[in-house]
Motif scaffolding. Structure first.
Motif, mmCIF file in Angstrom:
data_model
loop_
_atom_site.group_PDB
_atom_site.id
_atom_site.type_symbol
_atom_site.label_atom_id
_atom_site.label_comp_id
_atom_site.label_asym_id
_atom_site.label_seq_id
_atom_site.Cartn_x
_atom_site.Cartn_y
_atom_site.Cartn_z
ATOM 1 N N ILE A 92 128.971 6.789 -0.300
ATOM 2 C CA ILE A 92 128.118 7.224 0.824
ATOM 3 C C ILE A 92 126.643 7.158 0.441
ATOM 4 N N LYS A 93 125.870 6.457 1.265
ATOM 5 C CA LYS A 93 124.414 6.419 1.079
ATOM 6 C C LYS A 93 123.850 7.702 1.681
ATOM 7 N N ILE A 94 122.946 8.362 0.976
ATOM 8 C CA ILE A 94 122.474 9.664 1.470
ATOM 9 C C ILE A 94 121.009 9.652 1.879
ATOM 10 N N GLU A 95 120.354 8.510 1.826
ATOM 11 C CA GLU A 95 118.950 8.488 2.234
ATOM 12 C C GLU A 95 118.451 7.053 2.433
ATOM 13 N N TRP A 118 117.822 12.876 7.830
ATOM 14 C CA TRP A 118 117.405 14.149 7.214
ATOM 15 C C TRP A 118 117.867 14.147 5.768
ATOM 16 N N VAL A 119 116.942 14.334 4.855
ATOM 17 C CA VAL A 119 117.282 14.373 3.432
ATOM 18 C C VAL A 119 117.092 15.796 2.909
ATOM 19 N N SER A 120 118.159 16.338 2.322
ATOM 20 C CA SER A 120 118.059 17.698 1.750
ATOM 21 C C SER A 120 118.460 17.724 0.275
ATOM 22 N N PHE A 121 118.587 16.572 -0.338
ATOM 23 C CA PHE A 121 118.904 16.507 -1.775
ATOM 24 C C PHE A 121 117.603 16.602 -2.582
ATOM 25 N N ARG A 127 121.859 9.752 15.670
ATOM 26 C CA ARG A 127 122.639 9.549 14.442
ATOM 27 C C ARG A 127 121.766 9.817 13.244
ATOM 28 N N ASP A 128 122.338 10.344 12.188
ATOM 29 C CA ASP A 128 121.608 10.403 10.928
ATOM 30 C C ASP A 128 121.592 8.988 10.355
ATOM 31 N N THR A 129 120.388 8.491 10.084
ATOM 32 C CA THR A 129 120.209 7.077 9.754
ATOM 33 C C THR A 129 119.898 6.907 8.272
#
Ligand code: FMN
Length: 209
Positions: free
Chosen positions: A86-89, A145-148, A11-13
């Motif tokens: 939505i939390k993104i990181e 995975w963070v891409s922002f 899962r993306d965590t």
């Protein structure tokens, strides 16, 4: 853990990190899994920068928050409202960032298999990331995975040379458990499509089946 279990449980965590440090031997195992990935011409064009300094985590977190705002400003109506939830990181909560770099000079000038498709080097790095992600899942760790981010910012934050491309910031850490449903599904942003919608027989059929 069975491979298919790791694939399905991965899962993306973002929210689940406990802040407990990852044991060095476990970190070594998941990095070894990444380093065992296939690569074009066996170029092994990856690097892993381990970032734990709270000041660096804070600086990256703040940069990502700005990029989140930049994306949010492009949205309106229901998309803007859904995205806002939505939390993104989990950059600070995980306590460990692994910045994965792509070095196109690795493997010399004659990389076997890359003459026609330059991106094959980049694909190799992504194979390493997926290996790391699955191994981390088997170890009971979370990865996000963070891409922002802007590549120049991250390159300079971790001192990567100009020719190395920062492909990902991975938040890696101990988690209480992994969610069964991806956050993006849970919040109604997007859902996983049916396998049948992406399989084509013999020729690519637009919109089939
Ligand atoms: C290349 C790539 C970039 C991603 N960037 C982000 C990101 O910046 N922030 C985030 O929360 N998730 C990011 N994700 C995770 C996806 O949102 C996630 O994989 C997708 O929603 C499916 O959920 P799952 O990985 O839990 O199955 C990224 C995933 C990939 C493969």
């Amino acid at each position: 853990m069975h491979l298919y279990d790791a694939i399905n449980q991965r899962r993306d965590t973002r929210s689940e990190f406990t802040g407990e440090p990852v044991a060095p031997e476990v970190l070594e195992r998941i990095l070894s899994a990444a380093h065992a990935a296939p690569s074009v011409g066996m170029s092994q064009p990856w690097d892993f920068v381990l970032v734990r300094d709270p000041d660096s985590l804070e600086r990256f977190h703040s940069h990502v928050a700005t990029e989140r705002d930049t994306f949010a400003a492009t949205l309106s109506g229901e998309r803007a409202e859904t995205f806002s939830r939505i939390k993104i990181e989990g950059i600070r909560e995980s306590g460990l960032g692994i910045v994965v770099g792509y070095d196109p000079t690795r493997g010399g000038p004659d990389v076997l298999g890359r003459h026609a498709i330059a991106d094959a080097g980049l694909y190799s790095v992504v194979c390493a990331i997926q290996n790391l992600w699955l191994a981390a899942t088997a170890e009971g760790l979370g990865v996000g995975w963070v891409s922002f981010y802007r590549e120049d910012f991250l390159r300079s934050l971790v001192g990567m040379p100009e020719h190395v491309r920062p492909v990902a910031w991975l938040c890696v850490g101990t988690v209480a458990d992994l969610p069964e449903v991806p956050d993006l599904e849970r919040f109604g942003w997007r859902h996983r499509s049916a396998l049948s919608s992406v399989i084509h027989e013999e020729r690519y059929a637009a919109g089939a089946p």
